[in-house]
Every structure is written in C-alpha cells, then in structure tokens.
Design an enzyme around this catalytic site. Structure first.
Site, PDB file in Angstrom:
ATOM      1  N   GLN A 299       1.778   0.834  -7.552  1.00 39.27           N
ATOM      2  CA  GLN A 299       0.942   0.380  -6.444  1.00 39.27           C
ATOM      3  C   GLN A 299      -0.549  -0.419  -7.664  1.00 39.27           C
ATOM      4  O   GLN A 299      -1.372  -0.600  -7.981  1.00 39.27           O
ATOM      5  CB  GLN A 299       0.276   1.144  -5.533  1.00 39.27           C
TER       6      GLN A 299
ATOM      7  N   ASP B 138       7.932  -3.228  -0.320  1.00 45.19           N
ATOM      8  CA  ASP B 138       7.348  -4.678  -1.105  1.00 45.19           C
ATOM      9  C   ASP B 138       8.411  -5.722  -1.028  1.00 45.19           C
ATOM     10  O   ASP B 138       7.697  -6.581  -0.864  1.00 45.19           O
ATOM     11  CB  ASP B 138       6.644  -4.396  -1.962  1.00 45.19           C
TER      12      ASP B 138
ATOM     13  N   HIS C 288     -20.295 -17.413  41.956  1.00 41.22           N
ATOM     14  CA  HIS C 288     -18.821 -16.900  41.852  1.00 41.22           C
ATOM     15  C   HIS C 288     -18.766 -17.484  43.020  1.00 41.22           C
ATOM     16  O   HIS C 288     -17.425 -17.164  43.422  1.00 41.22           O
ATOM     17  CB  HIS C 288     -19.250 -16.013  40.989  1.00 41.22           C
TER      18      HIS C 288
ATOM     19  N   HIS D 279      -1.172  -3.233  -9.474  1.00 43.98           N
ATOM     20  CA  HIS D 279      -1.573  -4.695  -9.164  1.00 43.98           C
ATOM     21  C   HIS D 279      -2.770  -5.252  -9.374  1.00 43.98           C
ATOM     22  O   HIS D 279      -2.763  -6.712  -9.926  1.00 43.98           O
ATOM     23  CB  HIS D 279      -1.957  -5.172  -7.428  1.00 43.98           C
TER      24      HIS D 279
ATOM     25  N   GLU E 286      -3.342   1.642   3.206  1.00 40.08           N
ATOM     26  CA  GLU E 286      -2.513   0.462   3.425  1.00 40.08           C
ATOM     27  C   GLU E 286      -0.569   0.796   3.730  1.00 40.08           C
ATOM     28  O   GLU E 286      -0.437   0.810   4.809  1.00 40.08           O
ATOM     29  CB  GLU E 286      -2.368  -0.507   2.546  1.00 40.08           C
ATOM     30  N   HIS E 287      -0.577   1.699   2.001  1.00 40.07           N
ATOM     31  CA  HIS E 287       0.902   2.106   2.083  1.00 40.07           C
ATOM     32  C   HIS E 287       0.606   3.964   2.083  1.00 40.07           C
ATOM     33  O   HIS E 287      -0.330   4.594   1.032  1.00 40.07           O
ATOM     34  CB  HIS E 287       1.358   2.334   0.982  1.00 40.07           C
TER      35      HIS E 287
END
Length: 441
Positions: free
Chosen positions: A266, A369, A428, A269, A335-336
């Site tokens: 990761q 992924d 109403h 990235h 996230e992961h």
C-alpha cells in the site's frame, strides 16, 4: 523504519485514540483555494477552460475531450493477453459479488387500503473516475463500472487524465478496460477538471454534447477531492477519498514477511499512503522492521515507499491484548484492515469499523485490489466509522411510494391533524380535512 507508539497497559478513550493514531496530513480546505477558480472557469467557459488547464497541468492538450470509439477498440486489440485475461477474471468476480447487492422493491401494507412501497431507482447518469498520476488503475475502472451497470444506470462516462506519452489520450490500459466492460464514452480529463466538467457538462471541440452527470465516483488526488467537496449538492459523490491506508492487526502468530510485504504494497501507491501495524508482539514488530529494511530497498518504487513508511501517517502501535488491538483498529477505521492473528475469523467478526476486512494469512489487500470480487473504492481517513465502500447501492435511490384509499386516510386523519396542530402547521391539517368536508374524527 516505522515510528512506534506504545499503548501497552493503557486504556485510551476513543477521542484520545483518534488524536494519537497516525494519520496523513490532508488539508482539503486548503486545496479548495486552488480548485475554486478552476471549477468556476469550467462552469463559465466549458471545454475551452478544460483544455487550457489540461495543457498547464498535464503538459498535453487533447484535440477533444471525448475519446474516439476507435481508440477503445484499438487499445483492447493491442492489450497484453495476460493483462486481458486478468482483467476478465477480475470483472467476472466483481460482477459475481455485486450481483448479490441488487435491491428489490418492497411493499408494506400499513392498514387495509394503505401501502408504502420502497422503490429502488438507478440514477440516470454517472461519472466514474480512474486516476492516472503515479500509477495507472484499470482495476478502478472495473470497480466503478460494474456496480453502476448492475444497478441499471442508463448512461455512464469514464474519466481519466490524458497522457502526453499517448498523444493526449488516457493510458491504453484504461481504454482497454472500458472496452472490455462495454463502456463507449470515455473523457480524457483529470482531477478537479474532470469533476467540474462532469458536474456542468459542456460542448466538445467537434460540437458533441458532453452531458452532465448526477453522481461522480472514484478516487483521485487532493484537488479532485476538493472539487467533489465544492460541487457536492450539484452532484452526488461517493466519498472524499484521501490517501490509501492499510492497518494490520497481528499477534505473535503472524509471519513478519507477510506483514512487511503487505505494508509495502500500500505504501507504493503514494508518499502519503498510510501503513499501520497494530500488534501485541514487540518481537513481531522488530522482525517486521528488519524485513522492511531490505524489502524497501529492493522494491521498484523504493523512494516513494520509504517516504510513506517513514511519514507521520505510518507506524507501529503496540498493545497489550488483541482486545485492545480491536479497540485501536475500530478507532482508526482503516480503509483496508488485515487480521493476522490466531482465530482470525473470530477476531474479524468483532471489527466494527473498516472499509474492507482481509482475514488470515492468505487474504492480502492486493487480492482485494484486483481479484477477490470485493470493491476497492473504499472510505479513507476514518470515514469507515460511518460510511461504506462503493457498491450497487451507491447508484440507487430509494423512493417511498405512498398509496392510501379514502377509508385508510379517514382512519388516521385525526392523528395527522393533531400532529399538525402540535407543530403549529395548521395548513397541513387542513390538507386532510379538506378531503372530508372540513371535519374529521
């Protein structure tokens, strides 16, 4: 290599954990200052502004925004057969998982003659973004397109930045993935420009309409994220995605080779990518550091990886027990999240906050992924505490359809009038009594 935080023997509150845990500095508000004039220029001058800024940012000026259909066909024809086979396998698995997410209309009979139906309707048109900065992401085309197609979206466009190396077209692998998926509308536009053009629409250089969309999904850089924030409301968005994250919850049973390899995977990235190890074992942490020392030097993007692993967003969190580790990863809301402990399935079942959970030694994040079948467009920066990853549901709207007969309305009319009066909204109530001669029981 990884900074360490020792929480052994401590029981921090959730607020203290949020303040303590490593996190990337990602100031979207600051980026808005740069993005606003770009978005306003696209709003006012359309494609002309897009091409001017594209030349400035991407060092190339496409002849048009929309990629000619023939380029998609050619890109697929020239795609490496091994990559094509891998994409086809990924598409098949993602379709299999996401097909189970289809929603069905449900009608509830509240009373005789009174029903409420929850009707699921796909949004009309969507814009799907695939980044093209430090890496190329045909897999993200798959993750965006498949759930939109399964949801029944009628019209979709894929956007990806133009590449000077490819004559102002997006990367050929992006085009090939779009062709494999049956997508025939691809725009060569990136970042904040893509979000703005998707939101406002425009007219291409050849006079072709570039129709605006209802929702924009997909990850990108901070400027794309800022544009999403700025234009949210005019368009729907999936999330304000930040740099990617991996957290690994591990005990002494974990293999340091696996853990180190996954943290690096990761980190490659982005220099802002976060790699976090939460462990009960100081010996494992030491072994992972030793493994990282030689693996980082040997990996292709070693400079980028080293910067990410050495940044304040990455680190090791030492805890006393797996129970404490669960509290930490729930506060972090990665996230992961990988679970590499004894009884990994049992531990994973207790996690509340994560974009996606990867269980055991043979479910690394890299699998998700590409070819697990799960979606990799996931919430970052702690948003997994309240948000989900991209799914079929992301492209559907739930609409309540209320169908009451005269008798069914009459039965509840008095209660409606009482509540309307309690809220000092007499009109109403009058909308009810007008149907029954001005009076109800």
């Amino acid at each position: 290599m990884l900074n360490r935080t020792d929480l052994r023997g401590q029981v921090p509150t959730a607020a203290e954990l949020r303040a303590t845990l490593p996190r990337a500095e990602y100031d979207v508000d600051a980026a808005l200052h740069h993005v606003r004039p770009v978005v306003e220029a696209v709003r006012d001058r359309g494609v002309e502004a897009v091409l001017e800024y594209t030349e400035k940012f991407d060092k190339v000026r496409p002849g048009a925004v929309r990629v000619p259909r023939a380029e998609l066909t050619q890109a697929l024809a020239q795609l490496d057969p091994a990559v094509r086979a891998a994409l086809e396998e990924s598409i098949a698995r993602v379709r299999k998982v996401h097909a189970e997410q289809r929603r069905t209309d449900v009608t509830t009979t509240v009373v005789d003659g009174g029903t409420v139906t929850e009707k699921w309707v796909p949004v009309e048109r969507v814009g799907l973004y695939a980044p093209g900065g430090l890496a190329v992401y045909p897999s993200t085309v798959v993750m965006n397109v498949v759930p939109a197609q399964i949801a029944g979206v009628g019209s979709l466009v894929v956007c990806s930045p133009p590449q000077a190396a490819f004559g102002g077209l997006p990367h050929p692998t992006i085009l090939a993935a779009a062709e494999l998926l049956g997508v025939d509308e691809v725009w060569a536009v990136g970042g904040a420009l893509a979000v703005a053009l998707l939101a406002y629409g425009g007219t291409d250089t050849d006079g072709t309409e570039l129709a605006p969309v209802d929702i924009v999904t997909g990850p990108g850089n901070i400027y794309l994220t800022a544009a999403k924030r700025l234009l949210r409301g005019l368009i729907g968005i999936d999330a304000e995605a930040g740099p990617t994250e991996i957290a690994v919850l591990a005990d002494e049973t974990a293999d340091p080779v696996h853990v180190a390899a996954d943290l690096i995977s990761q980190a490659e990235h982005d220099p802002l990518a976060a790699s976090v190890l939460v462990t009960t074992s100081e010996q494992l942490a030491d072994a992972v550091d030793k493994e990282l020392a030689h693996r980082v030097a040997a990996t292709k993007h070693s400079e980028r990886v080293a910067e990410a692993l050495g940044g304040k967003q990455s680190g090791v969190i030492l805890v006393s027990t797996v129970e404490d580790g669960l509290r930490v990863v729930d506060a972090y809301a990665a996230e992961h999240l990988e679970i590499q402990t004894a009884n990994a399935r049992e531990v994973a079942a207790r996690v509340r906050n994560a974009g996606a959970i990867f269980v055991g030694a043979y479910a690394p994040v890299s699998l998700g992924d590409y070819c697990a079948g799960s979606n990799h467009v996931l919430p970052t920066a702690g948003l997994a505490r309240h948000s989900s990853g991209l799914s079929v549901q992301s492209f559907l709207k739930g609409i309540h359809v209320v169908d009451y007969s005269e008798d069914a309305l009459r039965e509840v009319a008095g209660q409606v009038v009482a509540l309307a009066d309690a809220e000092d909204l007499p009109a109403h109530g009058e909308a009810i009594t007008a149907r029954f001669g001005g009076a109800v029981r």
